[in-house]
Design a protein around this motif. Sequence first.
Motif, short mmCIF file in Angstrom:
data_model
loop_
_atom_site.label_atom_id
_atom_site.label_comp_id
_atom_site.label_asym_id
_atom_site.label_seq_id
_atom_site.Cartn_x
_atom_site.Cartn_y
_atom_site.Cartn_z
N PRO A 86 -13.37 -3.09 3.43
CA PRO A 86 -12.41 -4.06 3.96
C PRO A 86 -12.21 -5.19 2.95
CG PRO A 86 -14.52 -4.25 5.06
CD PRO A 86 -14.57 -2.99 4.27
N HIS A 87 -11.11 -5.94 3.10
CA HIS A 87 -10.97 -7.07 2.17
C HIS A 87 -11.77 -8.26 2.67
CE1 HIS A 87 -7.34 -7.64 4.82
NE2 HIS A 87 -7.73 -8.90 4.78
N LYS A 100 0.81 -1.22 0.00
CA LYS A 100 0.00 0.00 0.00
C LYS A 100 0.84 1.27 0.00
CE LYS A 100 -1.99 1.52 3.50
NZ LYS A 100 -2.91 1.86 4.58
N ILE A 148 -12.09 -8.18 6.70
CA ILE A 148 -10.99 -7.80 7.57
C ILE A 148 -10.39 -6.48 7.12
CG2 ILE A 148 -8.72 -8.52 8.43
CD1 ILE A 148 -9.83 -11.36 8.37
N ALA A 149 -10.18 -5.58 8.07
CA ALA A 149 -9.62 -4.27 7.75
C ALA A 149 -8.11 -4.31 7.79
CB ALA A 149 -10.15 -3.24 8.74
N ASN A 150 -7.48 -3.20 7.44
CA ASN A 150 -6.02 -3.10 7.49
C ASN A 150 -5.51 -3.09 8.92
OD1 ASN A 150 -5.61 -3.01 4.76
ND2 ASN A 150 -5.52 -0.77 4.64
N PRO A 206 -0.55 -3.00 6.01
CA PRO A 206 -1.38 -4.10 5.51
C PRO A 206 -1.62 -5.14 6.62
CG PRO A 206 0.44 -3.66 4.00
CD PRO A 206 0.68 -2.84 5.23
N THR A 207 -2.67 -5.92 6.48
CA THR A 207 -2.93 -6.97 7.47
C THR A 207 -2.04 -8.18 7.21
OG1 THR A 207 -5.15 -6.34 8.10
CG2 THR A 207 -4.68 -8.70 8.10
N TYR A 208 -1.47 -8.71 8.30
CA TYR A 208 -0.56 -9.85 8.18
C TYR A 208 -1.27 -11.15 8.58
CZ TYR A 208 3.19 -13.12 9.31
OH TYR A 208 3.98 -14.24 9.38
N TYR A 209 -1.16 -12.14 7.72
CA TYR A 209 -1.68 -13.47 8.00
C TYR A 209 -0.49 -14.39 8.20
CZ TYR A 209 -6.15 -11.77 6.27
OH TYR A 209 -7.31 -11.06 6.10
N SER A 237 -16.14 -3.24 9.54
CA SER A 237 -14.67 -3.20 9.58
C SER A 237 -14.03 -1.81 9.55
CB SER A 237 -14.03 -4.02 8.46
OG SER A 237 -14.40 -5.35 8.56
N ARG A 238 -14.66 -0.84 8.90
CA ARG A 238 -13.94 0.43 8.82
C ARG A 238 -14.84 1.65 8.74
NH1 ARG A 238 -10.58 1.71 3.61
NH2 ARG A 238 -10.53 3.59 4.83
N LEU A 257 0.61 -10.47 3.21
CA LEU A 257 0.03 -9.17 3.54
C LEU A 257 -1.11 -8.89 2.57
CD1 LEU A 257 3.23 -6.98 4.05
CD2 LEU A 257 1.84 -8.10 5.81
N ILE A 258 -2.24 -8.46 3.11
CA ILE A 258 -3.38 -8.15 2.27
C ILE A 258 -3.95 -6.80 2.68
CG2 ILE A 258 -5.67 -8.89 1.50
CD1 ILE A 258 -4.75 -11.70 1.75
N VAL A 259 -4.43 -6.04 1.69
CA VAL A 259 -4.85 -4.66 1.90
C VAL A 259 -6.33 -4.52 1.56
CG1 VAL A 259 -4.34 -2.29 1.16
CG2 VAL A 259 -2.49 -3.92 1.41
N ASP A 260 -6.91 -3.40 1.98
CA ASP A 260 -8.33 -3.09 1.75
C ASP A 260 -8.78 -3.34 0.31
OD1 ASP A 260 -8.84 -2.27 4.28
OD2 ASP A 260 -8.60 -0.13 3.88
#
Lengths: 395, 406
Positions: free
Chosen positions: A297-298, A49, B296-298, B282-285, B30-31, A310-313
Amino acid sequence: MCGRGWSRHSFSRMMKNEMIAMILAGGQGSRLGKLTRTIAKPAVPFGGKYRIIDFSLSNCSNSGIRTIGVVTQYQPLELNSHIGNGSHWGLDHKDGGVTILQPHSSLDGEKWFEGTAHAIYQNISYIDSHNPTYLLILSGDHIYKMDYEHMLHFHKRKKASATVAVIHVPLTDASRFGIMNTDNTDRIIDFEEKPAKPKSNLASMGIYIFTWEVLRRYLVESHATGQNMDDFGKNVIPSFLANGENVFAYSFNGYWKDVGTIESLWEANMAFINPDHELNIRDKSWRIYSKNPVAPPHYLASGAKVKESLIVDGCYISGEINHSIISQNVKIGANSVIKDSIVMANTVIGKNVTIDHAIVGEHAVFANNAQIVGDQSIEVVGYNEIVGGLNDEAE
Amino acid sequence: MCGILNLTESRLATYPLTRHRPIASLPFCSRYRLIDLPLTNLTTAGVETIGVFTHDNLRSIYDHVRSGKEWGLDSLHGGLFFFSDPGADGGRNGVSHEGDIFNYFNNIAFFDKSESEYTVIMGTRMLCNIDVKAVLRHHIEQGAEITVVYKSTEVQNNEDKNESCLTIDEDGHVRGLRSCSMSENMGQLFINMDIYILKTELLTKLIRNAVAESEHCNLNDVLHQAIVNLPSNGFEYTGYLKNIDSVEAYYQANMDMLEDRNMTALLKGSQIIHTKVKNEAPTYYSRSSDVEDSLIANGCMIHGEVSHSVIFRNVTIEKNTVVNSSIIMQGSSIGSGAELHYVILDKQVRIEPNTKLVGTKNKPIVIEKNSVISRIAEGLTTDTAPLKNQENTINTPNIETLFSRK
């Protein structure tokens, strides 16, 4: 936008225009191939991002620098629209803020920037209008977090005319960089550009603080006498040293990466996935800001499998993601497998697609069953490229 | 056109989520916050001047909206105007015994100054994404005094709630308004969405008249009367609608967003809903994460198992956790070994390791903002919640309401 930055900002109001920054963002970055064919290197996306220049801009914002000139030249469109008025980095100040400086023609003729220092010379009137005591020169090409205020304190303490930020590189790599040789007070006594036999491992990061009055004199005088003063590394620093100016090396110890090639860009992104990465991107006290488009949101659908990624909106993901970075608004269909790859924003990937060891540019489209697998080297899919057959076009 | 956000909406029904915030500030999907939807609807329709009227403390709304920059309201023309009247009777629950009409009357200069021919009035409790311009076109074409927006719905026989319903004739004229119990009425109902368009001049006249009669009432009461007494038209809204009149409705609305068609209709269809932008990573899995059918949000760190859930920004879910059919708001963290089913965690809640919370679809457990919930007993469920170990839980207000029985 202030929050934790409150104390910093009130402090910065005090130092006001003591130091302004010039970010050199005109580089083509030709070794990034397809990725810089239509956009400048500082505008290349990074980490899901961000764009590369976000790191320099955020560092300025967090260091309390309120006036920033961004010098552009090569393919500036994307970069200009990204930066806008600087509000995304909290830089839309009444006094100063971000100004995009592009080459322009005038009565004296065309003014394409011939080099890093030449670009500064061409913008003397902009710098003078803010009347700074110190000038910070940055490159818009690097991934790092740095407090420029510390460097300024160093510059003042050493009573330097110029301070060059340096980083320790392995001696084996040193011949790829501009190498500084210093005495035991950090004073630079010798500078070698890409030396075959490096004497030290202190590499220039392309970050300089100059006492503006001194640099200005060098630039103006050399222009008057026809002396070449186009480049900081090749001309300005050697000339400073030859004239016995106080030039110091400021050692930086954190993470710093010049993502100049496809391989290094891929490696830097892959390392960035690790939550324990040295850059500590989640540190709220030194945030990296970017222009954030509005997206929901994703969504991970039933059947999605996401590991170490890593995944973003804005993403909609049905497939399998393994050790990859997926940027905004990417759609990934069922049974597709993305592995060790970077997928940039707004890409649409159909079903049963395989992407492995690849960098996928923004707005690319993958038809169902398409395959992109990097074997010996990293595969690159360009912006807006379409991959796969037209018969079973992806939804 | 001038816009009114009428935020004097009762907060009681959505307690405890609205104990410390107005309905407009309820976090959603989520946001977002609920206020994002009417704000986007108004600005997309070209409304440049918006008045926000409330009895509440404005802090959480103002903190979210600020200058209205995200909605393009920080321009030279118009902008956002806040009119708060918390004095009325403390504004504790968002409603006042004296009604909100005096707040409108005291600020009637706002309408005169806006110089707009028409005014549109909306709230935030009716969750929808409406094309306000289409309503205005309809209003002008039909030449009615007031246009009111409604949603036509088939009554599901098991719903136990009351709605304000319109009677509308074949030509679309409003003939009446009544409160109807959904459990008693069957067939087609026209639900009043409390969205109105009328001439600004008429609105100020209605407000002045109501005050002249010195009755303590709400603007909505005045409008309810007016649509029956004046020639008024209905505009049928056909998109997604949820009346956030209970915690269950709030829970259901969030769960509805897991279905792509609902999400598209409400948040990313013809009008993309704008909200305050945050700079999150970014969201970490991680390798141990297992996430399905979830939004799921950032900014999250996900190590555990998540299914059929809505996760807000900056949430940490540790290893070996199970989060199912739940809503986890911003900044909450869930310790390893914890298990949550049908739970709503408000902002900044900490669930200690190995805690188990099990609600039901119709009665989700709500954990209030900033609570810390520790493991209370082996195999704790809603049916067996023992209160004797209360000392283990810090800062959990009113624990009885936390573990509501089925």
